[in-house]
Design a protein around this motif. Structure first.
Motif, mmCIF file in Angstrom:
data_model
loop_
_atom_site.group_PDB
_atom_site.id
_atom_site.type_symbol
_atom_site.label_atom_id
_atom_site.label_comp_id
_atom_site.label_asym_id
_atom_site.label_seq_id
_atom_site.Cartn_x
_atom_site.Cartn_y
_atom_site.Cartn_z
ATOM 1 N N LYS A 132 -4.500 -20.078 -36.555
ATOM 2 C CA LYS A 132 -4.041 -19.369 -35.260
ATOM 3 C C LYS A 132 -4.951 -19.781 -34.133
ATOM 4 O O LYS A 132 -4.746 -20.074 -32.942
ATOM 5 C CB LYS A 132 -4.286 -17.817 -35.373
ATOM 6 C CG LYS A 132 -3.751 -17.222 -33.968
ATOM 7 C CD LYS A 132 -3.900 -15.778 -34.306
ATOM 8 C CE LYS A 132 -3.449 -14.863 -33.184
ATOM 9 N NZ LYS A 132 -3.889 -15.494 -31.835
ATOM 10 N N CYS A 134 -6.172 -22.872 -33.699
ATOM 11 C CA CYS A 134 -5.505 -24.117 -33.240
ATOM 12 C C CYS A 134 -4.362 -23.837 -32.570
ATOM 13 O O CYS A 134 -4.408 -24.701 -31.583
ATOM 14 C CB CYS A 134 -5.201 -24.943 -34.647
ATOM 15 S SG CYS A 134 -6.665 -25.455 -35.532
ATOM 16 N N LYS A 135 -3.609 -22.870 -33.053
ATOM 17 C CA LYS A 135 -2.237 -22.750 -32.344
ATOM 18 C C LYS A 135 -2.492 -22.298 -30.729
ATOM 19 O O LYS A 135 -1.777 -22.599 -29.697
ATOM 20 C CB LYS A 135 -1.535 -21.752 -32.985
ATOM 21 C CG LYS A 135 -0.880 -22.118 -34.353
ATOM 22 C CD LYS A 135 -0.155 -21.144 -34.942
ATOM 23 C CE LYS A 135 0.550 -21.563 -36.241
ATOM 24 N NZ LYS A 135 1.261 -20.226 -36.996
ATOM 25 N N ASP A 136 -3.702 -21.418 -30.622
ATOM 26 C CA ASP A 136 -4.001 -21.006 -29.279
ATOM 27 C C ASP A 136 -4.721 -22.180 -28.535
ATOM 28 O O ASP A 136 -5.044 -21.888 -27.090
ATOM 29 C CB ASP A 136 -5.061 -19.757 -29.402
ATOM 30 C CG ASP A 136 -4.489 -18.660 -30.019
ATOM 31 O OD1 ASP A 136 -3.040 -18.571 -30.060
ATOM 32 O OD2 ASP A 136 -4.940 -17.736 -30.562
ATOM 33 N N GLU A 142 0.051 -30.734 -32.248
ATOM 34 C CA GLU A 142 0.717 -30.661 -33.797
ATOM 35 C C GLU A 142 -0.144 -29.984 -34.578
ATOM 36 O O GLU A 142 -1.459 -30.348 -34.579
ATOM 37 C CB GLU A 142 1.266 -31.657 -34.036
ATOM 38 C CG GLU A 142 2.326 -31.492 -35.331
ATOM 39 C CD GLU A 142 3.412 -30.506 -35.384
ATOM 40 O OE1 GLU A 142 3.068 -29.238 -35.479
ATOM 41 O OE2 GLU A 142 4.589 -30.901 -35.449
ATOM 42 N N ILE A 143 0.139 -29.197 -35.439
ATOM 43 C CA ILE A 143 -0.558 -28.592 -36.681
ATOM 44 C C ILE A 143 -0.155 -29.040 -37.885
ATOM 45 O O ILE A 143 1.212 -28.782 -38.249
ATOM 46 C CB ILE A 143 -0.785 -27.187 -36.624
ATOM 47 C CG1 ILE A 143 -1.652 -26.821 -35.178
ATOM 48 C CG2 ILE A 143 -1.678 -26.552 -37.868
ATOM 49 C CD1 ILE A 143 -1.681 -25.388 -35.000
ATOM 50 N N GLN A 181 2.457 -27.412 -25.959
ATOM 51 C CA GLN A 181 2.226 -26.281 -26.359
ATOM 52 C C GLN A 181 2.928 -25.302 -25.481
ATOM 53 O O GLN A 181 3.204 -24.178 -26.108
ATOM 54 C CB GLN A 181 0.808 -25.869 -25.987
ATOM 55 C CG GLN A 181 0.287 -24.788 -26.492
ATOM 56 C CD GLN A 181 0.185 -24.544 -28.073
ATOM 57 O OE1 GLN A 181 -0.079 -25.614 -28.929
ATOM 58 N NE2 GLN A 181 0.700 -23.253 -28.572
ATOM 59 N N LYS A 184 5.994 -24.462 -27.392
ATOM 60 C CA LYS A 184 5.833 -23.848 -28.476
ATOM 61 C C LYS A 184 5.334 -22.368 -28.317
ATOM 62 O O LYS A 184 5.684 -21.410 -29.012
ATOM 63 C CB LYS A 184 4.590 -24.344 -29.422
ATOM 64 C CG LYS A 184 5.040 -25.602 -30.173
ATOM 65 C CD LYS A 184 3.875 -26.230 -30.952
ATOM 66 C CE LYS A 184 2.756 -26.762 -30.087
ATOM 67 N NZ LYS A 184 1.908 -27.439 -31.119
ATOM 68 N N ASP A 185 4.966 -22.090 -26.703
ATOM 69 C CA ASP A 185 4.455 -20.690 -26.584
ATOM 70 C C ASP A 185 5.902 -19.677 -25.991
ATOM 71 O O ASP A 185 5.428 -18.707 -25.655
ATOM 72 C CB ASP A 185 3.699 -20.703 -25.331
ATOM 73 C CG ASP A 185 2.143 -21.266 -25.702
ATOM 74 O OD1 ASP A 185 1.910 -21.046 -26.694
ATOM 75 O OD2 ASP A 185 1.276 -21.668 -24.739
#
Length: 391
Positions: A132, A134-136, A142-143, A181, A184-185
């Motif tokens: 999470k 990383c996502k933030d 990309e993950i 991002q 993705k958000d």
């Protein structure tokens, strides 16, 4: 495959330097269009030798450093090399619980060339909390877990990320802050919840119809009941796509021989789509299924497991998707893959549709999609289901 290690300065710890494929060995390999497309270079930041070995097998060449500090020094020297400036196609950061993203983020922001390089977080072995984190982090595009990626899928993924990241930098309507991002958000909780409730309800309600369809397909011709193919969806995610089989077995092998019947514009370069009006490969049962769109029902399974959404851009066969990773078209992959979408509502069944029109509608949806917009598309979908064309 033989590798050459370029010499670097001695340090107390082992620092990987440049890896390049021996040209004499590479020359012995047969030349294909895939080989030409795989000429990408990586820059890996981390200590896991297995990951570096995997990247060496996948990419043509690359660099690796054990830490962000070492990576900064190496990239600075490579960027200052007047004879041969090195710009990686992707930066892969090995993330652990103590990784400080700020140092790398601040460094990449100082160089215009590096701002166009996608950053991928390698998260094998991490907890959900660390993932999470990383996502933030907005500069991570990309993950993924490297050992879960096959070679061709990873190459396509990196090629896609590179095209989109560079496009955001050159288009005036986008800023670096509004990177991948930002897409993705975009709120997806309501959309995903709606997908799960509706897809599971329809699957349950129409299960008797699906059983009848399965029996009809089996009775008419030998072969599998379901047609399963690899498709590229959002973010170039490749997944198994389900439909009821509507064509004779081996239909995919006849595409080249039928190219002269293609409904879309025949082009030597650029986006490629294939669609034939009154396709002779379609079976009698398949013809009925297509006209009633019953062949699409198994895609509800794709929606239920999260590969697709009820509304989105159509997931494309890989040969079509590969032709769309150019600067002007890649953005259509920023939207979720869907069963129905803007192009189906506005253009489905029309013979005068060009490739450019179809992709422009996909891009329009990628720019505008929201839950309310999805509801409008779904409300206009029934009229498009009973189409006059069986293409």
């Amino acid at each position: 495959m033989e590798l050459t290690f370029l010499p670097g300065e001695k340090t107390a710890k082992r620092i990987y330097r440049h890896f390049s494929i021996n040209t004499t060995v590479a020359a012995e390999q047969p030349t294909t269009s895939n080989n030409a497309a795989n000429k990408l270079e990586f820059f890996y930041i981390g200590k896991k030798a297995a990951n570096i070995d995997s990247l060496i097998r996948t990419f043509e060449s690359g660099y690796a450093a054990e830490s962000v500090s070492n990576a900064r020094s190496m990239l600075k020297r490579l960027l200052q090399n007047s004879k041969n400036i090195f710009i990686p196609d992707v930066i892969i950061l090995e993330v652990n619980a103590s990784t400080d993203f700020r140092e790398l983020q601040q460094f990449l922001a100082t160089d215009t060339l590096l701002q166009g390089v996608p950053v991928v977080a390698e998260v094998s072995g991490l907890t959900e909390a660390d993932i999470k984190r990383c996502k933030d982090c907005r500069f991570i595009d990309e993950i993924l877990v490297l050992n879960e990626q096959n070679r061709s899928a990873l190459i396509r993924k990196i090629g896609f990320l590179k095209k989109v990241k560079q496009q955001f930098l050159v288009e005036k309507n986008f800023t670096l802050e509004k990177s991948l991002q930002a897409y993705k958000d975009r709120p997806t909780v309501i959309k995903r919840g709606f997908d799960i409730v509706v897809s599971s309800s329809i699957l349950l309600a129409l299960s008797p119809v699906m059983l009848l369809v399965m029996a009809a397909i089996r009775m008419e011709s030998k072969g599998p009941i379901f047609y399963i193919s690899k498709r590229a969806g959002r973010g170039y995610k490749i997944f198994n796509f389900f439909k009821f089989r509507t064509m004779e077995v081996g239909a995919d092998k006849k595409v080249a021989a039928m190219s002269h019947l293609n409904q879309y514009d025949a082009v030597q370069e650029g986006p490629v789509f294939f669609k034939v009006d009154n396709d002779p490969r379609i079976t009698k049962v398949g013809n009925f299924l297509r006209k009633t769109s019953l062949d699409e029902l198994p895609q509800l399974v794709n929606v239920l497991i999260g590969d697709m959404s009820l509304v989105g851009n159509r997931p494309l066969p890989l040969y079509e998707a590969a032709s769309l990773t150019t600067d002007q078209w890649a953005k259509r992959f920023m939207a979720p893959a869907g069963i129905t979408g803007l192009w189906q509502v506005k253009k489905r069944g029309k013979k005068d549709m060009s490739v450019a029109e179809r992709i422009e509608l996909d891009i329009d949806y990628a720019d505008r999609y929201s839950f309310l917009y999805d509801m409008w598309i779904m409300a206009n979908t029934p009229a498009a289901l009973m189409q006059s064309s069986n293409a």
